[in-house]
Design a protein around this motif. Structure first.
Motif, PDB file in Angstrom:
ATOM      1  N   SER A 198       0.866  -1.012  -0.091  1.00  0.00           N
ATOM      2  CA  SER A 198       0.142   0.078   0.075  1.00  0.00           C
ATOM      3  C   SER A 198       0.850   1.291   0.146  1.00  0.00           C
ATOM      4  O   SER A 198       0.265   2.384  -0.467  1.00  0.00           O
ATOM      5  N   VAL A 199       2.127   1.099   0.416  1.00  0.00           N
ATOM      6  CA  VAL A 199       3.057   2.474   0.504  1.00  0.00           C
ATOM      7  C   VAL A 199       3.751   2.268  -1.121  1.00  0.00           C
ATOM      8  O   VAL A 199       4.237   1.118  -1.299  1.00  0.00           O
ATOM      9  N   LYS A 200       3.727   3.486  -1.585  1.00  0.00           N
ATOM     10  CA  LYS A 200       4.336   3.552  -3.239  1.00  0.00           C
ATOM     11  C   LYS A 200       5.647   3.202  -2.901  1.00  0.00           C
ATOM     12  O   LYS A 200       6.350   3.988  -2.125  1.00  0.00           O
ATOM     13  N   PRO A 201       6.452   2.704  -3.946  1.00  0.00           N
ATOM     14  CA  PRO A 201       7.807   2.665  -3.726  1.00  0.00           C
ATOM     15  C   PRO A 201       8.611   3.963  -3.791  1.00  0.00           C
ATOM     16  O   PRO A 201       9.596   4.426  -3.225  1.00  0.00           O
ATOM     17  N   GLY A 202       8.023   4.846  -4.529  1.00  0.00           N
ATOM     18  CA  GLY A 202       8.358   6.533  -4.636  1.00  0.00           C
ATOM     19  C   GLY A 202       8.165   7.265  -3.477  1.00  0.00           C
ATOM     20  O   GLY A 202       8.788   8.454  -3.336  1.00  0.00           O
ATOM     21  N   ASP A 203       7.264   6.760  -2.491  1.00  0.00           N
ATOM     22  CA  ASP A 203       7.040   7.626  -1.254  1.00  0.00           C
ATOM     23  C   ASP A 203       7.851   7.244  -0.332  1.00  0.00           C
ATOM     24  O   ASP A 203       8.450   7.873   0.655  1.00  0.00           O
ATOM     25  N   ASP A 204       8.128   5.842  -0.215  1.00  0.00           N
ATOM     26  CA  ASP A 204       9.206   5.299   1.055  1.00  0.00           C
ATOM     27  C   ASP A 204       9.342   3.886   0.615  1.00  0.00           C
ATOM     28  O   ASP A 204       8.689   2.820   0.748  1.00  0.00           O
ATOM     29  N   PHE A 205      10.547   3.674  -0.014  1.00  0.00           N
ATOM     30  CA  PHE A 205      11.083   2.309  -0.452  1.00  0.00           C
ATOM     31  C   PHE A 205      11.089   1.332   0.654  1.00  0.00           C
ATOM     32  O   PHE A 205      10.922   0.132   0.823  1.00  0.00           O
ATOM     33  N   TYR A 206      11.687   2.057   1.807  1.00  0.00           N
ATOM     34  CA  TYR A 206      11.748   1.218   3.079  1.00  0.00           C
ATOM     35  C   TYR A 206      10.559   0.444   3.309  1.00  0.00           C
ATOM     36  O   TYR A 206      10.498  -0.676   3.742  1.00  0.00           O
TER      37      TYR A 206
ATOM     38  N   ASP B 257      19.288   5.665 -11.081  1.00  0.00           N
ATOM     39  CA  ASP B 257      18.553   5.799 -12.425  1.00  0.00           C
ATOM     40  C   ASP B 257      17.816   4.196 -12.394  1.00  0.00           C
ATOM     41  O   ASP B 257      16.684   3.933 -12.931  1.00  0.00           O
ATOM     42  N   ALA B 258      18.540   2.990 -12.220  1.00  0.00           N
ATOM     43  CA  ALA B 258      18.149   1.734 -12.359  1.00  0.00           C
ATOM     44  C   ALA B 258      17.124   1.317 -11.515  1.00  0.00           C
ATOM     45  O   ALA B 258      16.092   0.780 -11.839  1.00  0.00           O
ATOM     46  N   TRP B 259      16.895   2.072 -10.312  1.00  0.00           N
ATOM     47  CA  TRP B 259      15.762   2.079  -9.577  1.00  0.00           C
ATOM     48  C   TRP B 259      14.399   2.421  -9.897  1.00  0.00           C
ATOM     49  O   TRP B 259      13.355   1.966  -9.970  1.00  0.00           O
ATOM     50  N   TYR B 260      14.630   3.810 -10.418  1.00  0.00           N
ATOM     51  CA  TYR B 260      13.569   4.310 -11.051  1.00  0.00           C
ATOM     52  C   TYR B 260      13.071   3.362 -12.503  1.00  0.00           C
ATOM     53  O   TYR B 260      11.646   3.215 -12.620  1.00  0.00           O
ATOM     54  N   ASP B 261      13.772   2.875 -13.187  1.00  0.00           N
ATOM     55  CA  ASP B 261      13.673   2.255 -14.273  1.00  0.00           C
ATOM     56  C   ASP B 261      12.711   0.661 -13.823  1.00  0.00           C
ATOM     57  O   ASP B 261      11.788   0.354 -14.496  1.00  0.00           O
ATOM     58  N   ALA B 262      13.485   0.405 -12.678  1.00  0.00           N
ATOM     59  CA  ALA B 262      12.940  -0.918 -12.168  1.00  0.00           C
ATOM     60  C   ALA B 262      11.498  -0.862 -11.536  1.00  0.00           C
ATOM     61  O   ALA B 262      10.597  -1.595 -11.909  1.00  0.00           O
ATOM     62  N   PHE B 263      11.094   0.059 -10.845  1.00  0.00           N
ATOM     63  CA  PHE B 263       9.822   0.148  -9.998  1.00  0.00           C
ATOM     64  C   PHE B 263       8.823   1.238 -10.909  1.00  0.00           C
ATOM     65  O   PHE B 263       7.696   1.254 -10.405  1.00  0.00           O
ATOM     66  N   LYS B 264       9.409   2.146 -11.683  1.00  0.00           N
ATOM     67  CA  LYS B 264       8.554   3.040 -12.270  1.00  0.00           C
ATOM     68  C   LYS B 264       7.817   3.795 -11.230  1.00  0.00           C
ATOM     69  O   LYS B 264       6.196   3.943 -11.656  1.00  0.00           O
ATOM     70  N   PRO B 265       8.162   4.446 -10.294  1.00  0.00           N
ATOM     71  CA  PRO B 265       7.350   5.091  -9.286  1.00  0.00           C
ATOM     72  C   PRO B 265       6.431   6.346  -9.951  1.00  0.00           C
ATOM     73  O   PRO B 265       7.169   6.862 -11.007  1.00  0.00           O
ATOM     74  N   THR B 266       5.431   6.372  -9.457  1.00  0.00           N
ATOM     75  CA  THR B 266       4.315   7.416  -9.663  1.00  0.00           C
ATOM     76  C   THR B 266       5.113   8.953  -9.598  1.00  0.00           C
ATOM     77  O   THR B 266       5.797   9.137  -8.371  1.00  0.00           O
ATOM     78  N   PRO B 267       5.118   9.720 -10.606  1.00  0.00           N
ATOM     79  CA  PRO B 267       5.831  10.992 -10.383  1.00  0.00           C
ATOM     80  C   PRO B 267       5.412  11.779  -9.043  1.00  0.00           C
ATOM     81  O   PRO B 267       4.191  11.645  -8.667  1.00  0.00           O
ATOM     82  N   GLY B 268       6.270  12.442  -8.365  1.00  0.00           N
ATOM     83  CA  GLY B 268       5.884  13.344  -7.340  1.00  0.00           C
ATOM     84  C   GLY B 268       5.976  12.429  -5.940  1.00  0.00           C
ATOM     85  O   GLY B 268       5.613  12.955  -4.893  1.00  0.00           O
ATOM     86  N   GLY B 269       6.586  11.322  -5.934  1.00  0.00           N
ATOM     87  CA  GLY B 269       6.695  10.604  -4.748  1.00  0.00           C
ATOM     88  C   GLY B 269       7.650  11.353  -3.764  1.00  0.00           C
ATOM     89  O   GLY B 269       8.611  11.999  -4.145  1.00  0.00           O
TER      90      GLY B 269
END
Length: 684
Positions: A56-64, A659-671
Motif C-alpha cells: 500500500s506504500v508506493k516505492p516512490g514515497d518510501d521504499f523502506y 536511475d536503475a531503481w526508477y527504471d525497475a519500479f517506475k514510481p509514480t511522479p511526485g513521490g
C-alpha cells in the motif's frame, strides 16, 4: 583507528525470522529423503520475504516501508534489545550456536572456554562473593592522595579496561603503515558524547539529571558516603571535559587527527599531566606518538591539574564499577543497566545470563571459540562462493573507476593500483590467536575479566617495534558485521554474516548481490570515501589525487551531506550528513558497484522474471531486506548523536539516487523520496 564497520556495534544491530526458524532452515534431516528436491531459500520463493512488504506504500514515497512495512508493523522489539532487525536475529542465532559450543566445553575441566563460561554462569558464586573480588582494586583507587598517585593508578586502570582520562592503543602509523605507533585520544566522559553534556534540549537535560542520580546510586551501593555531593562534583568535572572535547565530525577527519609528536612535545603542549609517568607505569617510553585531538588533550590535562584529587578518584571508582558491573552482583549490574541500558537506550530488560555469557566469551576468548564455531557452522562452499562474489565486485569497481567523469586519468591509474592491492579476508583468520598466557579460573569471574583485559592490553602494546600483524582480525568469526581497514588495504567479512538474508546459496543471485554483494561493495567503497580515499595503495595517508579531483569529489559529497541533513526522524532531531558521510558514501558506492557486478554476472543474458519481479527489482529488494530494523526512541536518539551510520530507513532509501531503481519500479511522479535526474548523487 582507520577501521569502519558495516552496521555499528553488534548489540545495537538487527532480522525478520526468529532464531529457531533460521536454525531450523539449516538443520539437515535425520536421514536423507527418498528423492532429492531443489533446496529452497530461507526467505520466500527467491530469497526475499514478500510477506513483509507493505504494497500500500508506493516505492516512490518510501521504499523502506514498501519493502519492509508489514514486517515492521508485525515485529516487536524483544524486551532485551534496544532495536531489532536483520543483524540482531543473526546475532541471536550466532550466540545460540556459541552457547552449544560453550555448554559442551564445560564438561572438560581443561577447557579454557568451558571454564570461562562456567565462571560466568555460576551466578550463585558471584552473588555470594558480593563486592569482595573488586575491593582490592577499589581500595587502590581510594588510596590515591596526590596527582602523581592518580597518574599511576589511571595508567593501571587502562590496563584493567577501566575508562580513564585518556584512551590509547598501539596501531599502524597512518603515514608509515609498515610501523606500529602509540596513539592517544580524548577520554574521561561517562556519557556517550560531549553533546550529552552541552545540548540544552529537554531530552538531554533529563538524561543529565538521571545520570547524576545514577552516579549517586552507584556510590551508595559501593558503600561510599556523601554520595549526592560527590556525584554532582563529578558531573561538573565531566561537563568541563566535554567543553574541550572535539566533535564527532572533527574526530573522524584523518588529516586533523594525525598529529605526531615526541613525548617531550606532548608534555610541553599539555603541562598539567605527567604523560611520561602515565606511560612508564605500563612499561612504555614512546619516542613519538600520535595525538588525535591535541587541543582536547591539552584542555583535559589542565582540568586534571586543577581538579581536587577526590573528584579524580571518584571518576576512576565509578568507571571501575561500570566497567565490571556485569561481573559483579545483580545489585550493581542491575543499577548499571538501569541507566546505560534503559535510560540511554530504552531497553526494558537485561539479556538472559547465557546470552551475556556468550558475549563475554566472544570478548575474552573470541578466536578460541571461533575455531570451533567455524568448524561447525562455516562450510568451505560458503567461503568459496564469497571469494567469487568479492572478485566480481572488485572487477565492477574497476570498471566504474574507468567511467568516472569527474576523476583525472592520473588519479584513475592510482585508484587501479589501490584496487589491485586489496586483501579480502573471509570467514576467519588464517592464523589464530594464542591464549596460552591467559589464566582462567572456574570460580573467579571478575578475576577472569580483569586478567582478560590485561591480556588484551599487553597483546596490543606488545606490537610496538614488531612487523605489522597482517594476519590479524579485528572481529571474531561469530560477529554479524564487516569492516574496512585503510592501513591494511583490506576488507573483512566474518563467517556469521555470510548467511540469510545477507547471503543464501539457494536464493536468486539478484538478492544475494543486493545483500552481501552490496555489503562487499560498501566496505570496498569505504576505501574510497571522504576519509578512506586519503589513503594510497600502500595504506599510507597521502593525497594521491590532483587538487581538481579533490574539488570535484567534494562537490559531490557536499550534495550527499545536504541530502542526509534533510532527514528528520524526530521533530528538531536530524541526521548529521557530515557525521554519517563515510557510511553514506559506502552505501551509495557499494550498491552501485554491486549492481554492476550483478549485471556482469548475467553474461549478457536478460535476468529471469520470478514471481512477477525483474532482476533489478529483486536486487533492490535484497538491499532493503538487510536493513529491516525497528528502534526504540531512546536508542534512535542516541544513534543520531553517536553512530556514524544513518538510521536504517534512510540507508535503504539511498536507492533514490539510482536511475536503475526508477527504471525497475517506475514510481509514480511526485513521490516523497523521488529525485529529478539532476539531483541524484553519483560518486563511485
Amino acid at each position: 583507528m582507520n577501521k569502519f564497520l558495516l552496521g555499528g556495534a553488534v548489540s545495537a544491530l538487527a532480522l525478520a525470522a526468529t532464531v529457531a526458524h533460521a536454525d531450523q532452515a539449516r538443520t539437515p534431516p535425520a536421514s536423507p529423503p527418498a528423492t532429492t528436491a531443489t533446496p529452497k531459500p530461507t526467505y520466500g520463493s527467491f530469497g526475499f520475504d514478500t510477506k513483509g512488504m507493505d504494497k500500500s506504500v508506493k516505492p516512490g514515497d518510501d521504499f523502506y516501508d514498501h519493502a519492509n512495512g508489514t514486517w515492521a508493523k508485525n515485529t516487536p522489539i524483544p524486551a532485551d534489545k534496544s532495536n531489532y532487525g536483520a543483524f540482531n536475529a543473526l546475532d541471536d542465532l550466532s550466540r545460540a550456536r556459541t552457547r552449544g559450543i560453550l555448554e559442551a566445553a564445560q564438561s572438560d575441566p581443561n577447557s579454557k572456554i568451558g571454564n570461562a563460561y562456567a565462571s560466568y554462569m555460576d551466578a550463585a558464586t558471584v552473588e555470594a562473593k558480593g563486592l569482595t573480588p573488586i575491593l582490592p582494586w577499589l581500595a587502590e583507587v581510594k588510596g590515591v592522595t596526590d596527582l602523581p598517585g592518580y597518574t599511576r593508578v589511571a595508567a593501571k586502570a587502562a590496563r584493567a579496561g577501566v575508562r580513564g582520562p585518556f584512551r590509547f592503543y598501539v596501531g599502524q602509523d597512518d603515514k608509515e603503515p609498515e610501523t606500529y605507533i602509540l596513539s592517544m585520544m580524548q577520554g574521561g566522559l561517562g556519557l556517550p558524547d560531549r553533546d550529552y553534556y552541552l545540548d540544552q534540549g529537554e531530552k538531554m537535560a533529563a538524561i543529565r539529571t538521571a545520570y547524576v542520580a545514577h552516579l549517586e546510586k552507584m556510590l551508595t551501593l559501593a558503600g561510599e558516603s556523601d554520595a549526592r555531593a560527590r556525584a554532582a562534583a563529578l558531573m561538573a568535572f565531566e561537563t568541563e571535559i566535554a567543553k574541550v572535547h572535539w566533535t564527532q565530525i572533527d574526530s573522524r577527519d584523518a588529516d586533523k587527527t594525525y598529529n605526531r609528536m615526541t613525548l617531550a612535545e606532548l608534555q610541553k603542549a599539555a603541562p598539567g599531566f605527567d604523560f611520561a609517568a602515565f606511560y612508564a607505569a605500563n612499561g612504555l617510553t614512546p619516542a613519538s606518538l600520535l595525538v588525535a585531538q591535541p587541543s582536547a588533550v591539552t584542555g583535559e590535562a589542565a582540568l586534571i591539574a586543577r581538579t581536587p584529587v577526590a573528584v579524580l578518584k571518584d571518576a576512576l571508582l565509578l568507571s571501575s564499577l561500570h566497567a565490571y558491573a556485569d561481573y559483579l552482583p545483580d545489585s550493581i549490574a542491575n543499577a548499571d543497566f538501569a541507566f546505560y541500558g534503559t535510560t540511554l537506550s530504552g531497553t526494558p530488560e537485561r539479556e538472559e545470563r547465557w546470552k551475556r555469557g556468550a558475549t563475554f566469551l566472544k570478548e575474552s576468548l573470541g578466536e578460541e571459540v571461533g575455531k570451533v564455531y567455524v568448524a561447525k557452522y562455516f562450510p568451505p562452499e560458503t567461503k568459496a562462493a564469497m571469494d567469487g562474489l568479492v572478485k566480481n565486485v572488485l572487477a565492477a569497481m574497476g570498471r566504474r573507476i574507468d567511467g568516472l567523469p569527474w576523476m583525472s586519468d592520473t588519479a584513475k591509474a592510482r585508484a587501479h593500483k589501490k584496487l589491485a592491492a586489496f586483501t579480502p579476508k573471509i570467514g576467519y583468520p588464517d592464523k589464530w590467536r594464542d591464549y596460552a598466557g591467559l589464566e582462567i579460573r572456574r570460580d573467579d569471574l571478575l578475576g577472569n575479566a580483569m586478567r582478560s583485559n590485561a591480556f588484551e592490553f599487553d597483546y596490543n602494546i606488545g606490537k610496538l617495534g614488531k612487523p605489522i600483524y597482517r594476519w590479524e582480525w579485528g572481529m571474531t568469526p561469530m560477529e554479524i558485521n564487516a569492516y574496512a581497514n585503510f592501513g591494511m588495504v583490506e576488507i573483512v567479512f566474518p563467517a556469521a554474516i555470510l548467511q540469510p538474508p545477507f547471503f543464501d546459496p539457494h536464493a536468486d543471485p539478484a538478492v544475494n548481490y543486493g545483500g552481501i554483494g552490496a555489503v562487499i561493495g560498501h566496505e570496498l567503497s569505504h576505501h574510497f570515501d571522504d576519509q578512506g580515499a586519503k589513503y594510497d595503495e600502500t595504506g599510507k595517508l597521502n593525497q594521491w589525487w590532483t587538487d581538481q579531483d579533490v574539488a570535484n569529489f567534494k562537490g559531490l559529497t557536499d550534495r550527499l551531506v545536504k541530502q542526509y541533513d534533510a532527514y528528520e526522524p524526530f521533530p528538531g532531531a536530524h541526521v548529521k550528513g557530515a557525521f554519517t558521510l563515510g557510511e553514506n558514501i559506502g552505501d551509495l558506492g557499494g550498491l552501485a558497484v554491486a549492481l554492476d557486478a550483478y549485471h556482469a554476472s548475467l553474461g549478457g543474458k536478460p535476468a529471469p522474471v520470478i514471481d512477477g519481479t525483474t532482476g533489478d527489482q529483486r536486487f533492490f529488494l535484497g538491499w532493503a531486506q538487510v536493513w529491516r530494523r525497528n528502534y526504540r526512541e531512546a536508542n534512535l536518539r542516541q544513534r543520531l548523536v553517536t553512530d556514524p551510520h544513518a538510521p536504517s530507513q534512510y540507508r535503504t532509501d539511498i536507492v533514490r539516487n539510482f536511475d536503475a531503481w526508477y527504471d525497475a519500479f517506475k514510481p509514480t511522479p511526485g513521490g516523497k523520496i523521488m529525485l529529478s535526474p539532476k539531483d541524484r548523487v553519483k560518486i563511485w
